[in-house]
Design a protein around this motif. Structure first.
Motif, PDB file in Angstrom:
ATOM      1  N   VAL A  98       0.831  -1.203   0.000  1.00  0.00           N
ATOM      2  CA  VAL A  98       0.000   0.000   0.000  1.00  0.00           C
ATOM      3  C   VAL A  98       0.868   1.257   0.000  1.00  0.00           C
ATOM      4  O   VAL A  98       0.435   2.315  -0.460  1.00  0.00           O
ATOM      5  N   GLN A  99       2.097   1.163   0.462  1.00  0.00           N
ATOM      6  CA  GLN A  99       2.985   2.321   0.503  1.00  0.00           C
ATOM      7  C   GLN A  99       3.437   2.757  -0.885  1.00  0.00           C
ATOM      8  O   GLN A  99       3.934   3.861  -1.064  1.00  0.00           O
ATOM      9  N   LEU A 100       3.271   1.907  -1.863  1.00  0.00           N
ATOM     10  CA  LEU A 100       3.676   2.233  -3.228  1.00  0.00           C
ATOM     11  C   LEU A 100       2.685   3.224  -3.839  1.00  0.00           C
ATOM     12  O   LEU A 100       1.488   3.159  -3.565  1.00  0.00           O
ATOM     13  N   PRO A 101       3.167   4.148  -4.673  1.00  0.00           N
ATOM     14  CA  PRO A 101       2.252   5.136  -5.265  1.00  0.00           C
ATOM     15  C   PRO A 101       1.243   4.473  -6.199  1.00  0.00           C
ATOM     16  O   PRO A 101       1.599   3.632  -7.021  1.00  0.00           O
ATOM     17  N   GLY A 102      -0.011   4.831  -6.034  1.00  0.00           N
ATOM     18  CA  GLY A 102      -1.065   4.307  -6.888  1.00  0.00           C
ATOM     19  C   GLY A 102      -1.580   2.942  -6.482  1.00  0.00           C
ATOM     20  O   GLY A 102      -2.444   2.382  -7.156  1.00  0.00           O
ATOM     21  N   ILE A 103      -1.082   2.393  -5.380  1.00  0.00           N
ATOM     22  CA  ILE A 103      -1.523   1.070  -4.915  1.00  0.00           C
ATOM     23  C   ILE A 103      -2.324   1.275  -3.632  1.00  0.00           C
ATOM     24  O   ILE A 103      -1.805   1.736  -2.625  1.00  0.00           O
ATOM     25  N   GLY A 104      -3.592   0.951  -3.690  1.00  0.00           N
ATOM     26  CA  GLY A 104      -4.444   1.031  -2.509  1.00  0.00           C
ATOM     27  C   GLY A 104      -4.575  -0.334  -1.863  1.00  0.00           C
ATOM     28  O   GLY A 104      -3.991  -1.319  -2.332  1.00  0.00           O
ATOM     29  N   PRO A 105      -5.357  -0.423  -0.795  1.00  0.00           N
ATOM     30  CA  PRO A 105      -5.512  -1.699  -0.090  1.00  0.00           C
ATOM     31  C   PRO A 105      -6.081  -2.813  -0.972  1.00  0.00           C
ATOM     32  O   PRO A 105      -5.635  -3.957  -0.900  1.00  0.00           O
ATOM     33  N   THR A 106      -7.042  -2.484  -1.819  1.00  0.00           N
ATOM     34  CA  THR A 106      -7.662  -3.514  -2.657  1.00  0.00           C
ATOM     35  C   THR A 106      -6.666  -4.070  -3.662  1.00  0.00           C
ATOM     36  O   THR A 106      -6.534  -5.289  -3.824  1.00  0.00           O
ATOM     37  N   LEU A 107      -5.940  -3.184  -4.330  1.00  0.00           N
ATOM     38  CA  LEU A 107      -4.967  -3.622  -5.322  1.00  0.00           C
ATOM     39  C   LEU A 107      -3.809  -4.365  -4.660  1.00  0.00           C
ATOM     40  O   LEU A 107      -3.314  -5.361  -5.194  1.00  0.00           O
ATOM     41  N   ALA A 108      -3.418  -3.925  -3.472  1.00  0.00           N
ATOM     42  CA  ALA A 108      -2.347  -4.615  -2.748  1.00  0.00           C
ATOM     43  C   ALA A 108      -2.774  -6.043  -2.402  1.00  0.00           C
ATOM     44  O   ALA A 108      -1.978  -6.985  -2.526  1.00  0.00           O
TER      45      ALA A 108
ATOM     46  N   THR B   5       0.688   2.363 -14.022  1.00  0.00           N
ATOM     47  CA  THR B   5       0.883   1.985 -12.616  1.00  0.00           C
ATOM     48  C   THR B   5       2.217   1.284 -12.437  1.00  0.00           C
ATOM     49  O   THR B   5       2.947   1.562 -11.488  1.00  0.00           O
ATOM     50  N   LEU B   6       2.538   0.404 -13.345  1.00  0.00           N
ATOM     51  CA  LEU B   6       3.807  -0.317 -13.262  1.00  0.00           C
ATOM     52  C   LEU B   6       4.985   0.645 -13.360  1.00  0.00           C
ATOM     53  O   LEU B   6       5.951   0.532 -12.598  1.00  0.00           O
ATOM     54  N   ASP B   7       4.913   1.630 -14.260  1.00  0.00           N
ATOM     55  CA  ASP B   7       5.990   2.616 -14.377  1.00  0.00           C
ATOM     56  C   ASP B   7       6.106   3.463 -13.114  1.00  0.00           C
ATOM     57  O   ASP B   7       7.201   3.857 -12.726  1.00  0.00           O
ATOM     58  N   ALA B   8       4.965   3.744 -12.468  1.00  0.00           N
ATOM     59  CA  ALA B   8       4.986   4.563 -11.247  1.00  0.00           C
ATOM     60  C   ALA B   8       5.620   3.818 -10.074  1.00  0.00           C
ATOM     61  O   ALA B   8       6.313   4.421  -9.246  1.00  0.00           O
ATOM     62  N   ILE B   9       5.412   2.500  -9.996  1.00  0.00           N
ATOM     63  CA  ILE B   9       5.937   1.757  -8.842  1.00  0.00           C
ATOM     64  C   ILE B   9       7.298   1.128  -9.102  1.00  0.00           C
ATOM     65  O   ILE B   9       7.982   0.726  -8.174  1.00  0.00           O
TER      66      ILE B   9
END
Length: 135
Positions: A76-86, A115-119
């Motif tokens: 969840v600490q990754l940018p653009g990743i919320g609890p559901t996606l995590a 999203t992949l490029d952001a994380i």
């Protein structure tokens, strides 16, 4: 008729502190209040200068996440990743096996190229072929 009970005339009333002790406590309270007001005025209370915040440069925490070991709170600490996606990332790892490279994250619903490029800067490098545990 009910009669109120009164202490007998001439009997001293019970007090927690004697008069002399009450006077000392009153003097100490007044002195404390005067000291507080004095400090407030000396610090610029009337001019509203009491809070002087130093402007520090924002600091950036550098961290890297191993997507094959991290639990959802870390992801969840990754940018653009919320609890559901995590949770989806963790479920995908449990159900389909470890991620072989970062692009493998695209198999998770909700992770696209942006999203992949952001994380990607926050992901630990993936181990070389054949070095993953469980292979």
């Amino acid at each position: 008729m009910s009669e109120q009970r009164r202490p007998p005339t001439g009997a001293p009333a019970k007090r927690l502190l004697r008069h002399a002790d009450q006077a000392v406590v009153a003097i100490l309270v007044v002195a404390g209040l005067a000291a507080t007001v004095g400090w407030w005025l000396s610090q610029g209370g009337w001019q509203r200068r009491l809070i002087e915040v130093e402007r520090a440069q924002p600091q950036v925490a550098v961290f890297h996440v191993d997507v094959n070991r991290a639990d959802w709170p870390e992801l969840v600490q990754l940018p653009g990743i919320g609890p559901t996606l995590a949770r989806r990332i963790v479920d995908s790892r449990k159900n389909e096996g470890p991620f072989l490279d970062h692009n493998d994250l695209r198999r998770v619903q909700g992770i696209g190229p942006r999203t992949l490029d952001a994380i990607r800067p926050y992901l630990r490098p993936m181990p070389e072929d054949g070095m993953l545990v469980g292979q």
